[in-house]
Write an enzyme that holds these catalytic residues in place. Sequence first.
Site, PDB file in Angstrom:
ATOM      1  N   HIS A  24       0.813  -1.228   0.000  1.00 15.97           N
ATOM      2  CA  HIS A  24       0.000   0.000   0.000  1.00 15.97           C
ATOM      3  C   HIS A  24       0.848   1.280   0.000  1.00 15.97           C
ATOM      4  O   HIS A  24       0.621   2.216   0.768  1.00 15.97           O
ATOM      5  CB  HIS A  24      -1.083   0.007   1.081  1.00 15.97           C
ATOM      6  CG  HIS A  24      -0.657  -0.089   2.523  1.00 15.97           C
ATOM      7  ND1 HIS A  24       0.384   0.608   3.065  1.00 15.97           N
ATOM      8  CD2 HIS A  24      -1.197  -0.793   3.554  1.00 15.97           C
ATOM      9  CE1 HIS A  24       0.473   0.347   4.354  1.00 15.97           C
ATOM     10  NE2 HIS A  24      -0.466  -0.515   4.667  1.00 15.97           N
ATOM     11  N   HIS A  78      -7.086  -8.676  13.887  1.00 23.25           N
ATOM     12  CA  HIS A  78      -6.910  -7.435  13.100  1.00 23.25           C
ATOM     13  C   HIS A  78      -7.618  -7.633  11.764  1.00 23.25           C
ATOM     14  O   HIS A  78      -7.450  -8.665  11.123  1.00 23.25           O
ATOM     15  CB  HIS A  78      -5.416  -7.207  12.903  1.00 23.25           C
ATOM     16  CG  HIS A  78      -5.053  -5.949  12.175  1.00 23.25           C
ATOM     17  ND1 HIS A  78      -5.842  -4.825  12.168  1.00 23.25           N
ATOM     18  CD2 HIS A  78      -3.952  -5.639  11.421  1.00 23.25           C
ATOM     19  CE1 HIS A  78      -5.252  -3.876  11.448  1.00 23.25           C
ATOM     20  NE2 HIS A  78      -4.114  -4.343  10.981  1.00 23.25           N
ATOM     21  N   GLU A  80      -7.344  -5.626   8.980  1.00 31.07           N
ATOM     22  CA  GLU A  80      -6.780  -5.069   7.737  1.00 31.07           C
ATOM     23  C   GLU A  80      -6.697  -6.174   6.684  1.00 31.07           C
ATOM     24  O   GLU A  80      -6.511  -7.356   6.988  1.00 31.07           O
ATOM     25  CB  GLU A  80      -5.402  -4.425   7.984  1.00 31.07           C
ATOM     26  CG  GLU A  80      -4.963  -3.613   6.764  1.00 31.07           C
ATOM     27  CD  GLU A  80      -3.778  -2.669   7.022  1.00 31.07           C
ATOM     28  OE1 GLU A  80      -3.259  -2.629   8.141  1.00 31.07           O
ATOM     29  OE2 GLU A  80      -3.393  -1.970   6.055  1.00 31.07           O
ATOM     30  N   ASP A  82      -4.713  -7.511   4.666  1.00 35.64           N
ATOM     31  CA  ASP A  82      -3.678  -8.539   4.579  1.00 35.64           C
ATOM     32  C   ASP A  82      -3.877  -9.664   5.593  1.00 35.64           C
ATOM     33  O   ASP A  82      -3.169 -10.666   5.542  1.00 35.64           O
ATOM     34  CB  ASP A  82      -2.274  -7.925   4.716  1.00 35.64           C
ATOM     35  CG  ASP A  82      -2.116  -7.017   5.922  1.00 35.64           C
ATOM     36  OD1 ASP A  82      -3.103  -6.383   6.322  1.00 35.64           O
ATOM     37  OD2 ASP A  82      -0.993  -6.937   6.441  1.00 35.64           O
ATOM     38  N   HIS A 145      -2.431  -1.071  15.128  1.00 35.60           N
ATOM     39  CA  HIS A 145      -2.438   0.279  14.634  1.00 35.60           C
ATOM     40  C   HIS A 145      -3.761   0.667  13.997  1.00 35.60           C
ATOM     41  O   HIS A 145      -3.864   1.769  13.409  1.00 35.60           O
ATOM     42  CB  HIS A 145      -1.299   0.467  13.611  1.00 35.60           C
ATOM     43  CG  HIS A 145      -1.526  -0.289  12.331  1.00 35.60           C
ATOM     44  ND1 HIS A 145      -1.711   0.369  11.134  1.00 35.60           N
ATOM     45  CD2 HIS A 145      -1.663  -1.591  12.054  1.00 35.60           C
ATOM     46  CE1 HIS A 145      -1.907  -0.505  10.160  1.00 35.60           C
ATOM     47  NE2 HIS A 145      -1.884  -1.704  10.692  1.00 35.60           N
ATOM     48  N   ASP A 164      -0.149  -7.139  14.162  1.00 32.73           N
ATOM     49  CA  ASP A 164       0.945  -6.389  13.513  1.00 32.73           C
ATOM     50  C   ASP A 164       2.065  -5.992  14.487  1.00 32.73           C
ATOM     51  O   ASP A 164       3.212  -5.774  14.065  1.00 32.73           O
ATOM     52  CB  ASP A 164       0.399  -5.104  12.875  1.00 32.73           C
ATOM     53  CG  ASP A 164      -0.253  -5.355  11.525  1.00 32.73           C
ATOM     54  OD1 ASP A 164      -0.038  -6.425  10.945  1.00 32.73           O
ATOM     55  OD2 ASP A 164      -0.979  -4.463  11.059  1.00 32.73           O
ATOM     56  N   TYR A 196       9.645  -1.075  10.130  1.00 31.31           N
ATOM     57  CA  TYR A 196       8.218  -1.348  10.324  1.00 31.31           C
ATOM     58  C   TYR A 196       7.610  -0.338  11.304  1.00 31.31           C
ATOM     59  O   TYR A 196       6.543   0.240  11.058  1.00 31.31           O
ATOM     60  CB  TYR A 196       8.041  -2.774  10.854  1.00 31.31           C
ATOM     61  CG  TYR A 196       6.626  -3.270  10.844  1.00 31.31           C
ATOM     62  CD1 TYR A 196       6.112  -3.965   9.751  1.00 31.31           C
ATOM     63  CD2 TYR A 196       5.780  -3.036  11.923  1.00 31.31           C
ATOM     64  CE1 TYR A 196       4.810  -4.411   9.738  1.00 31.31           C
ATOM     65  CE2 TYR A 196       4.475  -3.481  11.916  1.00 31.31           C
ATOM     66  CZ  TYR A 196       3.995  -4.172  10.822  1.00 31.31           C
ATOM     67  OH  TYR A 196       2.695  -4.609  10.806  1.00 31.31           O
ATOM     68  N   HIS A 229       3.500 -10.575  10.912  1.00 35.82           N
ATOM     69  CA  HIS A 229       4.487 -10.422   9.830  1.00 35.82           C
ATOM     70  C   HIS A 229       5.878 -10.767  10.371  1.00 35.82           C
ATOM     71  O   HIS A 229       6.233 -10.391  11.490  1.00 35.82           O
ATOM     72  CB  HIS A 229       4.542  -8.979   9.310  1.00 35.82           C
ATOM     73  CG  HIS A 229       3.271  -8.484   8.699  1.00 35.82           C
ATOM     74  ND1 HIS A 229       2.796  -8.921   7.483  1.00 35.82           N
ATOM     75  CD2 HIS A 229       2.376  -7.561   9.136  1.00 35.82           C
ATOM     76  CE1 HIS A 229       1.661  -8.292   7.202  1.00 35.82           C
ATOM     77  NE2 HIS A 229       1.382  -7.466   8.184  1.00 35.82           N
TER      78      HIS A 229
HETATM   79 FE1  FEO Z   1      -2.344  -3.655   9.722  1.00 33.70          FE
HETATM   80 FE2  FEO Z   1      -0.498  -6.300   8.575  1.00 33.70          FE
HETATM   81  O1  FEO Z   1      -1.973  -5.147   8.665  1.00 33.70           O
END
Ligand code: FEO
Length: 405
Positions: A24, A78, A80, A82, A145, A164, A196, A229
Site C-alpha cells: 500500500h 486485526h 486489515e 492482509d 495500529h 501487527d 516497520y 508479519h
Molecule cells: Fe495492519 Fe499487517 O496489517
Amino acid sequence: MKAVEIKPDIYWVGAIDWAIRDFHGYIIPNGTTYNNYLILDEMVTLFDTVKHDFSQITIENIKSLVDPAKIRNIIIDHIENDHSTSIAEIMHLAPNASLYITERGKKGLAKFYDLSRWDVKVVKTGDTLNIGKRNLLFIETPMLHWPDSMMTYVKEDKLLISQDGFGQHYASAARFDDEFLTCFSVSELEDAVEDYYANILMPFGTQIKTKIAEIQKLGLEIDMIAPDHGIIWRKDPSKVINMYLDMANGKADLRVVIIYDTMWKSTEQMTVPIMQGIKDEGVDVKVIKLRATPVSAAVKELWQARGCLIGSPTLNNSMFPTIAEFLSYLRGLRPKNRIAGAFGSYGWGGGAVKDIYEELKKMGLEIVEPGVQVIYKPSADEEQRCYEFGREFAGKVKAHHAKFE
Ligand code: FEO
C-alpha cells in the site's frame, strides 16, 4: 512453506510473499510474510487469516494438520486486508466456527462481508475463552495500529499472538528470531523492526508505552511473541519489547540525515559542504537523494537519526514535488523528538525553504532556522555558508540528543 510447529500443538500456517515490494505504497525491499496460527486443542482455533492471494496456501497448511471443518474458533485480531481477506473462504470450509473479534473489528468487517451468516462474538480486554487444555485472554490494542486491533495471550503456553505489533516486513525461510540470526545479522533484524515501526507505528508511541505497561501490570509471562508479519520472537521476546519502549521514548542515533532533491544539481552541490560541516562537528551524517529513494526508506532513515535536513530547489514558487510528497507522508506519521532544518536553491522568487519550514513547524518538531538558500548555483562563499550551516546544525543536534542520554 509447510506448517511449522511453534509450540506443542500450535502451528504457523501462514504464507511467505517473496515478491511484494509495494505494500500500500510502503516499499518493502525484502518482501513480507502473512502469519496466522492454528492451535490443535479440543476446540481447534485459528488466529487470523492471510491476504486473499495466499488463501490456498494457508488452507493447504491447515489441511495438512486437521480437517478445516473441525475449526471451532477463529480469532480475528486485526481486520486489515492482509489478515482478513481469506475469511470467507475459510468460513466456507469451517462453517461451524465462531468468530471472536472486538466491537470495532465487527463494525469494520461488516463493511467487507455479510456477517449475518456467521456466529460473531464480540470480545473486550480481560475476556477469556477456554478451548480445552488452554485458555485465551483477549487484550484490545486500539490504534495499534487500527481501531479494531487486539492481541491474544495463550496462557498455558506463555504465548502472545500480537497481530501487527512487533512484526517486520521480511520474507525469509526463517520462522524464528534465532533461525534468522544464523543467516542474517542482528543489525538486519533490528533494521527491519525499526523500518516497520517508523512506517506503521510511529504515530502511536504513547499508546505503545501505555499498552506495554498494561500488559506488564497484568503480570503475563511472555516467552514467545508471534506477530502477523516476519519472524516469531522465540529466543528473546524481550528484545523487541525493549526496542519498542526505546523508540516510543525517543531513542535515535546521534546522526543527521540529509534528504534532498535537485533539478540542475545546485541543491545537490549544497549537500556536500553541509555534510562536511556536520562531519567536522563530530556527528555522523547520511545523504539521501529522494528521487532515487522510496519515501518509506527515507522515513526509516529519518526515524533512526536525531537530526534531519531537508533540501529542495524551488519549482514554481514552492518546494519540489518529491519533497512535498515526503513531508506529507511524514506529517501523517507525527514524528517527535527530532530536530530539523532546511536548505535549498532558487532562481528568482524562492519559496521552497519557506514552505519546508512551514511544514516542519506544523509537525511540531524542534527547528533550526533560518536555513541556507542560494540563487542559481552556490558560489565559493555560499559553499562556506553551507559548511557553517552544517556545523551549526550539528551542534544543535548534539545538544538536542543530550536530552535523551
Ligand atoms: Fe495492519 Fe499487517 O496489517
